[in-house]
Design a protein around this motif. Structure first.
Motif, PDB file in Angstrom:
ATOM      1  N   VAL A  89       0.833  -1.203   0.000  1.00  0.00           N
ATOM      2  CA  VAL A  89       0.000   0.000   0.000  1.00  0.00           C
ATOM      3  C   VAL A  89       0.867   1.252   0.000  1.00  0.00           C
ATOM      4  O   VAL A  89       0.628   2.204  -0.761  1.00  0.00           O
ATOM      5  CB  VAL A  89      -0.951  -0.005   1.214  1.00  0.00           C
ATOM      6  N   ASN A  90       1.885   1.272   0.844  1.00  0.00           N
ATOM      7  CA  ASN A  90       2.749   2.458   0.915  1.00  0.00           C
ATOM      8  C   ASN A  90       3.529   2.678  -0.376  1.00  0.00           C
ATOM      9  O   ASN A  90       3.693   3.820  -0.822  1.00  0.00           O
ATOM     10  CB  ASN A  90       3.724   2.317   2.088  1.00  0.00           C
ATOM     11  N   SER A  93       1.101   3.904  -3.065  1.00  0.00           N
ATOM     12  CA  SER A  93       0.693   5.270  -2.724  1.00  0.00           C
ATOM     13  C   SER A  93       1.827   6.265  -2.979  1.00  0.00           C
ATOM     14  O   SER A  93       1.591   7.368  -3.485  1.00  0.00           O
ATOM     15  CB  SER A  93       0.268   5.329  -1.254  1.00  0.00           C
ATOM     16  N   PHE A 120      -6.593   9.006   2.646  1.00  0.00           N
ATOM     17  CA  PHE A 120      -6.910   7.726   2.009  1.00  0.00           C
ATOM     18  C   PHE A 120      -5.866   6.667   2.386  1.00  0.00           C
ATOM     19  O   PHE A 120      -6.189   5.540   2.781  1.00  0.00           O
ATOM     20  CB  PHE A 120      -6.938   7.929   0.493  1.00  0.00           C
ATOM     21  N   THR A 121      -4.596   7.059   2.288  1.00  0.00           N
ATOM     22  CA  THR A 121      -3.516   6.137   2.628  1.00  0.00           C
ATOM     23  C   THR A 121      -3.575   5.752   4.102  1.00  0.00           C
ATOM     24  O   THR A 121      -3.431   4.572   4.461  1.00  0.00           O
ATOM     25  CB  THR A 121      -2.156   6.776   2.308  1.00  0.00           C
ATOM     26  N   SER A 123      -6.204   5.686   6.022  1.00  0.00           N
ATOM     27  CA  SER A 123      -7.368   4.831   6.256  1.00  0.00           C
ATOM     28  C   SER A 123      -7.078   3.382   5.890  1.00  0.00           C
ATOM     29  O   SER A 123      -7.428   2.453   6.631  1.00  0.00           O
ATOM     30  CB  SER A 123      -8.562   5.348   5.445  1.00  0.00           C
ATOM     31  N   MET A 124      -6.416   3.165   4.749  1.00  0.00           N
ATOM     32  CA  MET A 124      -6.106   1.800   4.333  1.00  0.00           C
ATOM     33  C   MET A 124      -5.069   1.175   5.249  1.00  0.00           C
ATOM     34  O   MET A 124      -5.167  -0.013   5.596  1.00  0.00           O
ATOM     35  CB  MET A 124      -5.613   1.811   2.885  1.00  0.00           C
ATOM     36  N   VAL A 143     -12.191   4.564   4.238  1.00  0.00           N
ATOM     37  CA  VAL A 143     -11.722   4.289   2.875  1.00  0.00           C
ATOM     38  C   VAL A 143     -12.821   4.617   1.869  1.00  0.00           C
ATOM     39  O   VAL A 143     -12.569   5.244   0.830  1.00  0.00           O
ATOM     40  CB  VAL A 143     -11.292   2.807   2.750  1.00  0.00           C
ATOM     41  N   SER A 147     -12.625   7.547  -1.058  1.00  0.00           N
ATOM     42  CA  SER A 147     -12.810   7.201  -2.467  1.00  0.00           C
ATOM     43  C   SER A 147     -13.940   8.026  -3.082  1.00  0.00           C
ATOM     44  O   SER A 147     -13.854   8.453  -4.235  1.00  0.00           O
ATOM     45  CB  SER A 147     -13.108   5.704  -2.609  1.00  0.00           C
ATOM     46  N   LEU A 248      -4.573   4.086  -7.531  1.00  0.00           N
ATOM     47  CA  LEU A 248      -4.569   3.814  -6.092  1.00  0.00           C
ATOM     48  C   LEU A 248      -5.776   2.988  -5.681  1.00  0.00           C
ATOM     49  O   LEU A 248      -5.659   2.026  -4.915  1.00  0.00           O
ATOM     50  CB  LEU A 248      -4.548   5.145  -5.337  1.00  0.00           C
ATOM     51  N   THR A 253      -5.803   0.068  -2.533  1.00  0.00           N
ATOM     52  CA  THR A 253      -6.598   0.561  -1.407  1.00  0.00           C
ATOM     53  C   THR A 253      -8.004  -0.030  -1.416  1.00  0.00           C
ATOM     54  O   THR A 253      -8.221  -1.114  -0.896  1.00  0.00           O
ATOM     55  CB  THR A 253      -6.646   2.099  -1.407  1.00  0.00           C
ATOM     56  N   ALA A 257      -9.252  -3.870  -0.173  1.00  0.00           N
ATOM     57  CA  ALA A 257      -9.791  -4.047   1.175  1.00  0.00           C
ATOM     58  C   ALA A 257     -10.700  -5.272   1.257  1.00  0.00           C
ATOM     59  O   ALA A 257     -10.684  -6.009   2.249  1.00  0.00           O
ATOM     60  CB  ALA A 257     -10.555  -2.794   1.604  1.00  0.00           C
TER      61      ALA A 257
END
Length: 647
Positions: A89-90, A93, A120-121, A123-124, A143, A147, A248, A253, A257
């Motif tokens: 994710v990182n 992002s 957003f980042t 939250s994920m 998330v 979005s 993303l 993200t 999920a």
């Protein structure tokens, strides 16, 4: 380093907070602030992954709330599954942040865009770190909110705001099912902590019926977030947002999920053959359903959108077939090659100012870097060895092959052929052949290093990340990810898959060859193919008419129901009230008990009072959600104050 995993989520949160309150010059550099924060988060997540790979684990918990005798804790944990996803994710992002520096430069809401990206980042990452279903649901909804804002970033256009609303409402349908599933588990166990629930399920404290019911309801949330049939309709429309946002959402993200939820709850799902069956069937059907639609799409982003739906179906198919490794491994590799394809598509759109594949062509000589990185992502998704997608897709096909339902394997194999076909078609239409719009082709050019660098990094990962799960090295990813589930959880073991790999490779090569022959070699006229299969072409072009069906059933159905209830209120309810009033007046006149002036005055007085009350209530109905939220918050605070004073 594992004990510092909470810092991974803290950095983007602090960046978001600073962006909102920072004064002057710092506020103008929100792009730099967000990018630096995500970079720091990526470095920490990488260190956490190394530590967890070496065997470290970390967790923390504290008392969050108490409702009567029930105590509700909140906490975080890091294990192999969450550690891998933190890095994925990182990294994606960070690449989106860097790419957006050029792509979104000059946008009217440039600073706001970076603020929401950071939220957003966060939250994920929070969703990945929490150790209980309550925390997961909180971050799950965050998330969804982010979005919604990013899809509707250019909300001045009605189509964009409609797409954002469609995504928000459609995913809420699944979220309701998920919330009910969480409540079912809480009602039976009095806890929402993952470890407690897994232990209780394995020790027999939950009946098979309860496990199946809760699992299927949780899967309902995953269907909405990960755009599986029949809640897939929001994802193609989400292309209304900026292309980096699409990368993303589609790679790391929001849609990830849902798959992560099923993977995280795999100890629960694995105890219910019925739940696994429906996960596998839904994934297998969605994989081929979306792949057939992608074959006829003209919009380069829509091709990738339906491709995402299909690849997510692959992941659920792997999980439903009983392989935690297959589903989670394909989630990781897809994050790299799909984010690469979306950012490469963004580079093309940025250069030629169109998303229509039939207005492109001949771009390779002018955009070689973009073309080569796109092709690496395309070949990886098609499943060509030794690229990343080859290894993860074969894990899914192998899991389906070993499952009790052979039809799932053949569905996945046909979807593999279609995947190779439609991505080759898009590649040829965009980069090769003759330019179908000479003016656009002449002005096409590569973007600066801030857009080229993310493409290069993601291309390397789309090519090489699959080696972590390759049989050449003894399936290291398989053995690592097994540490994410309690001992005793059934996991499909890796085994030789020569036949499956051979069939998968044959399907991929056949798809590439057929698409290349039709679009590049001119084996057959595309116009003649469309004429020959006109009914099928229309069916696919209209996406099986699912959107039209929903429009008739839910949109027009709701409007019709509103009209009926309005008519009932006007003609039945108001009619009865008016009839009673009229009869009362007639009786008064007939008996002579009241003077006409008195009666008229009373009637007029009542009418004026009702009208005044209506005007007062009408002022309260502003139509603004913010006003209603303030009113609701004020009421909640007032009730809390009364409760405290009463105690």
């Amino acid at each position: 380093m594992a004990q510092w995993a909470w810092l991974v989520a803290l950095f983007p949160l602090l960046a978001f907070a600073l962006m909102e309150v920072a004064p002057g010059r710092l506020r103008l550099r929100r792009d730099t602030l967000g990018t630096v924060a995500v970079a720091a988060s990526f470095v920490v997540s990488l260190a956490v992954l190394v530590d967890v790979w070496a065997g470290a684990r970390a967790a923390a918990s504290w008392q969050w709330a108490q409702v009567g005798p029930v105590q509700i804790p909140m906490g975080w944990q890091v294990d192999p599954l969450s550690a891998v996803m933190l890095v994925v994710v990182n990294l994606v992002s960070l690449m989106v942040h860097v790419f957006s520096l050029s792509y979104m430069e000059g946008d009217v809401r440039y600073g706001r865009y970076y603020a929401i990206l950071s939220l957003f980042t966060f939250s994920m990452l929070g969703l990945l770190l929490v150790d209980n279903f309550l925390g997961l649901f909180i971050f799950w909804e965050l998330v969804g909110l982010c979005s919604f804002v990013l899809i509707g970033h250019w909300y001045e256009e009605k189509a964009n705001s409609n797409a954002a609303m469609k995504a928000f409402l459609t995913t809420r349908v699944g979220d309701v099912a998920m919330l009910i599933g969480i409540l079912v588990l809480f009602a039976h166990l009095g806890t929402l902590k993952y470890g407690d629930i897994w232990s209780a399920a394995q020790s027999g404290q939950l009946s098979l019926d309860v496990i199946t019911t809760a699992s299927l309801l949780l899967f309902g949330g995953a269907i909405g977030k990960s755009a599986q049939f029949p809640l897939h309709v929001w994802l193609p429309d989400a292309m209304a947002g900026p292309t980096p946002v699409s990368a993303l959402i589609h790679a790391a993200t929001m849609v990830a999920a849902g798959v992560y939820l099923v993977a995280r709850a795999f100890p629960l799902f694995s105890l219910s053959p019925t739940a696994l069956y429906w996960v596998a069937v839904t994934g297998g059907f969605t994989a081929i359903f979306a792949a057939t639609i992608a074959v006829v799409q003209d919009d380069i982003k829509k091709v990738l959108a339906y491709s995402t739906i299909s690849q997510l179906g692959y992941m659920f198919l792997g999980l439903g077939a009983g392989s935690l490794v297959a589903g989670s491994f394909h989630l990781v590799t897809q994050a790299f090659f799909k984010s690469l394809l979306f950012l490469a598509a963004g580079s093309v759109i940025h250069a030629v100012h169109t998303q229509n594949l039939h207005e492109m062509g001949g771009l390779y000589p002018r955009m070689k870097w973009t073309a080569w990185t796109w092709m690496i992502g395309a070949l990886s998704m098609a499943g060509i060895p030794p690229l990343a997608g080859f290894w993860s897709k074969d894990e899914v096909l192998l899991a389906a092959y070993r499952s009790p339902y052979p039809i799932l394997f053949w569905l996945a194999l046909v979807a593999a052929f279609l995947t190779a076909f439609y991505i080759t078609r898009a590649t040829w239409l965009a980069f090769f052949g003759t330019a179908r719009d000479e003016q656009r082709a002449r002005h096409a050019h590569e973007s600066g290093w801030r857009m080229q660098l993310p493409l290069g990094v993601l291309a390397l990962l789309a090519a090489g990340a699959g080696l972590l799960g390759a049989s050449w090295f003894g399936h290291p990813f398989t053995h690592f990810i097994a540490g994410s589930v309690p001992a005793g959880t059934h996991l499909a073991e890796p085994e030789p898959a020569g036949l499956v790999q051979g069939l998968a490779l044959l399907a991929a090569v056949a798809g590439i060859a057929v698409a290349g022959g039709i679009y590049g070699g001119g084996w057959v006229s595309r116009a003649s193919l469309i004429r020959a299969g006109r009914p099928l072409y229309v069916l696919l072009k209209r996406k099986y008419f699912v959107d039209e069906l929903y429009g008739w059933v839910f949109v027009k159905g709701t409007v019709a129901l509103s009209w009926l209830t309005g008519a009932f209120d006007r003609y039945i309810v108001d009619g009865i009230v008016n009839a009673v009033g009229w009869l009362g007046v007639q009786l008064a006149y007939a008996t002579g008990d009241f003077d006409q002036a008195v009666i008229d005055g009373a009637v007029n007085g009542v009418g004026q009072a009702v009208e005044g009350g209506g005007r007062l209530l009408r002022r309260a109905q502003t139509g603004y959600v913010s006003t209603y939220l303030v009113t609701l918050a004020t009421a909640v605070v007032a009730v809390l104050i009364l409760l405290v004073l009463r105690r």
